[in-house]
Write an enzyme that holds these catalytic residues in place. Sequence first.
Site, PDB file in Angstrom:
ATOM      1  N   TYR A  55      89.793  27.133 -61.399  1.00  0.00           N
ATOM      2  CA  TYR A  55      89.210  27.665 -62.585  1.00  0.00           C
ATOM      3  C   TYR A  55      89.449  26.491 -63.913  1.00  0.00           C
ATOM      4  O   TYR A  55      90.373  25.775 -63.840  1.00  0.00           O
ATOM      5  CB  TYR A  55      89.711  29.003 -63.121  1.00  0.00           C
ATOM      6  CG  TYR A  55      89.034  30.153 -62.796  1.00  0.00           C
ATOM      7  CD1 TYR A  55      87.828  30.200 -63.365  1.00  0.00           C
ATOM      8  CD2 TYR A  55      89.673  31.411 -62.004  1.00  0.00           C
ATOM      9  CE1 TYR A  55      87.128  31.466 -63.068  1.00  0.00           C
ATOM     10  CE2 TYR A  55      88.943  32.379 -61.747  1.00  0.00           C
ATOM     11  CZ  TYR A  55      87.687  32.279 -62.238  1.00  0.00           C
ATOM     12  OH  TYR A  55      86.958  33.570 -61.820  1.00  0.00           O
ATOM     13  N   GLU A  57      88.185  27.091 -67.273  1.00  0.00           N
ATOM     14  CA  GLU A  57      87.498  27.486 -68.758  1.00  0.00           C
ATOM     15  C   GLU A  57      87.751  26.523 -69.733  1.00  0.00           C
ATOM     16  O   GLU A  57      89.092  26.154 -69.892  1.00  0.00           O
ATOM     17  CB  GLU A  57      87.817  28.781 -68.978  1.00  0.00           C
ATOM     18  CG  GLU A  57      87.203  29.862 -68.474  1.00  0.00           C
ATOM     19  CD  GLU A  57      87.783  30.715 -67.402  1.00  0.00           C
ATOM     20  OE1 GLU A  57      88.510  30.080 -66.672  1.00  0.00           O
ATOM     21  OE2 GLU A  57      87.777  31.862 -67.077  1.00  0.00           O
ATOM     22  N   ASP A 201      62.180  21.498 -71.408  1.00  0.00           N
ATOM     23  CA  ASP A 201      62.778  21.824 -70.086  1.00  0.00           C
ATOM     24  C   ASP A 201      62.040  21.130 -69.037  1.00  0.00           C
ATOM     25  O   ASP A 201      61.031  21.468 -68.659  1.00  0.00           O
ATOM     26  CB  ASP A 201      62.722  23.298 -69.854  1.00  0.00           C
ATOM     27  CG  ASP A 201      63.352  23.791 -68.763  1.00  0.00           C
ATOM     28  OD1 ASP A 201      63.711  22.891 -67.822  1.00  0.00           O
ATOM     29  OD2 ASP A 201      63.044  24.908 -68.585  1.00  0.00           O
ATOM     30  N   THR A 228      67.491  21.441 -64.686  1.00  0.00           N
ATOM     31  CA  THR A 228      68.450  21.635 -63.397  1.00  0.00           C
ATOM     32  C   THR A 228      68.703  20.791 -62.810  1.00  0.00           C
ATOM     33  O   THR A 228      67.984  19.357 -62.965  1.00  0.00           O
ATOM     34  CB  THR A 228      67.784  22.869 -62.517  1.00  0.00           C
ATOM     35  OG1 THR A 228      66.301  22.308 -62.262  1.00  0.00           O
ATOM     36  CG2 THR A 228      67.521  23.956 -63.314  1.00  0.00           C
ATOM     37  N   LYS A 231      66.640  19.814 -58.015  1.00  0.00           N
ATOM     38  CA  LYS A 231      65.329  19.796 -57.872  1.00  0.00           C
ATOM     39  C   LYS A 231      65.040  18.372 -57.672  1.00  0.00           C
ATOM     40  O   LYS A 231      65.600  17.791 -56.445  1.00  0.00           O
ATOM     41  CB  LYS A 231      64.170  20.391 -58.691  1.00  0.00           C
ATOM     42  CG  LYS A 231      64.644  21.782 -59.148  1.00  0.00           C
ATOM     43  CD  LYS A 231      63.624  22.487 -60.077  1.00  0.00           C
ATOM     44  CE  LYS A 231      63.581  23.890 -60.256  1.00  0.00           C
ATOM     45  NZ  LYS A 231      64.675  24.482 -61.372  1.00  0.00           N
ATOM     46  N   ARG A 237      73.188  22.818 -56.993  1.00  0.00           N
ATOM     47  CA  ARG A 237      72.485  23.834 -57.845  1.00  0.00           C
ATOM     48  C   ARG A 237      73.355  23.951 -59.381  1.00  0.00           C
ATOM     49  O   ARG A 237      74.611  24.155 -59.191  1.00  0.00           O
ATOM     50  CB  ARG A 237      72.423  25.258 -57.080  1.00  0.00           C
ATOM     51  CG  ARG A 237      71.783  25.433 -55.925  1.00  0.00           C
ATOM     52  CD  ARG A 237      71.204  26.726 -55.398  1.00  0.00           C
ATOM     53  NE  ARG A 237      70.014  26.889 -56.149  1.00  0.00           N
ATOM     54  CZ  ARG A 237      68.819  26.784 -55.676  1.00  0.00           C
ATOM     55  NH1 ARG A 237      68.667  26.053 -54.469  1.00  0.00           N
ATOM     56  NH2 ARG A 237      67.682  27.267 -56.168  1.00  0.00           N
TER      57      ARG A 237
HETATM   58  N1  DSN Z   1      62.420  28.568 -59.356  1.00  0.00           N
HETATM   59  C1  DSN Z   1      62.104  27.604 -59.572  1.00  0.00           C
HETATM   60  C2  DSN Z   1      60.825  27.112 -59.464  1.00  0.00           C
HETATM   61  O1  DSN Z   1      60.359  27.118 -58.442  1.00  0.00           O
HETATM   62  O2  DSN Z   1      59.984  26.333 -60.287  1.00  0.00           O
HETATM   63  C3  DSN Z   1      62.329  27.480 -61.433  1.00  0.00           C
HETATM   64  O3  DSN Z   1      63.147  28.545 -61.576  1.00  0.00           O
END
Ligand code: DSN
Length: 420
Positions: A55, A57, A201, A228, A231, A237
């Site tokens: 943890y 925090e 974003d 994120t 990707k 993640r």
């Molecule tokens: N699930 C992602 C996508 O496929 O674009 C974004 O949240």
Amino acid sequence: MQISLDLLQSSDPEVFDAVVGEERRQREGLELIPSENYAFPEVYATNGSVFANKYAEGYVGRRYYGGQQFTDRIESLAIERAKRLFRAEHANVQPLSGSPMNQAVYMACLAPGDTVLAMDLSHGGHLTHGAPVSCMGRIFNFVRYKTSPPDGHIDYDAVLATARQVRPKIVLCGHSSYPREVDYARFRAIADDVGALCMADVSHVGGLIAGGALKNPLDFGFDIMTTTTHKSLRGPRGGMILCKSSLAKQIDAAVFPGMQGGPHMNAIAGVAVTLKLAAEPAFKAYASQVLLNARILADELMKHGCTLVTGGTENHLIVIDVVRSFNIDGRVAENALDLAGLTVNKQVIPDDPRPPLKPSGVRLGTPALTTRGMKEPEMKQVAAWMVEAMRAPEDESKLRAIHAQVRELCARFPVPGLDS
Ligand code: DSN
């Protein structure tokens, strides 16, 4: 520490079987969902490391629990690497994933009822950009801009006109199914015109920005950029907020203690190593190849008669209007392609008359195939298989025959970390 899967096999064979089955599926199929990828092999090590036990925090040097020598070290590394790679004044690497990441920005910068101008979901926006079904859509007033016919691109004059009318606090760009490059200078000018914060974003294209293949909104004076990490960036993640120093305090407070408790330190360790690898020359080559592969795949699909939303791609993703191209809906196309070992997702297209579970399109992209080392010849072959499958979605033996060929191709392009 080296815990093998043998332990899992003996203590929980059911979970073990699912893990092994998923690994086989990922190895023996072509992963075309544009938001998915194969993580850097190092990320499997950090995900399963002892940081999962800890943890933490708070923030570096200001934690609520003891024993933070090593958590502080990795979080500092991740922050410094993120700032350097994306040319950001401030980075918060604690968001657990994309939704809490964007929610934290809204909570940091808005009061309930404030207006945000963002892309409509069916035109390529995202659930977290204020879709009416999302909690954020109930707390804040999201006004949606759309793409325009005939080319399906963003109509920047219309965005400006709407901004002047609704006076948003945030102008938000960034998309999950818009296959075109974004004019960040125009978005910055629109936000300035109405005195709004400008936010991007870039979750889908974060890796392509890191690799220098696409433009970086922060170079255009954006106030906030979220991405994120799993990707096109190939990390664990997670989510990351990059912003101007003037917003640092309120963003950090919104992430913790505003939205979250303990950050996932194993994921942050993975983000740190990912950002190191993404700064290397090999990742620049990867990012350019993702774009080249997407262009070739799109061109081939069009040569085979497919109708693509916006008529092509300038990034990593492609949306096929399968109703127009094959007279089938997106669910039928997704299922047929799945049987053929080609994984895509059904996708609504702009102002889709069909429901989201049987929409008019499918969405695909090239990050994962490119991670396996596939290039132009393989893109041409993939396009041919896709078209063959979508022309005969009920022909199970044909679909299985395609899958057999897909397996042969996959065997020639090992997945880093799974096969080597
Ligand atoms: N699930 C992602 C996508 O496929 O674009 C974004 O949240």
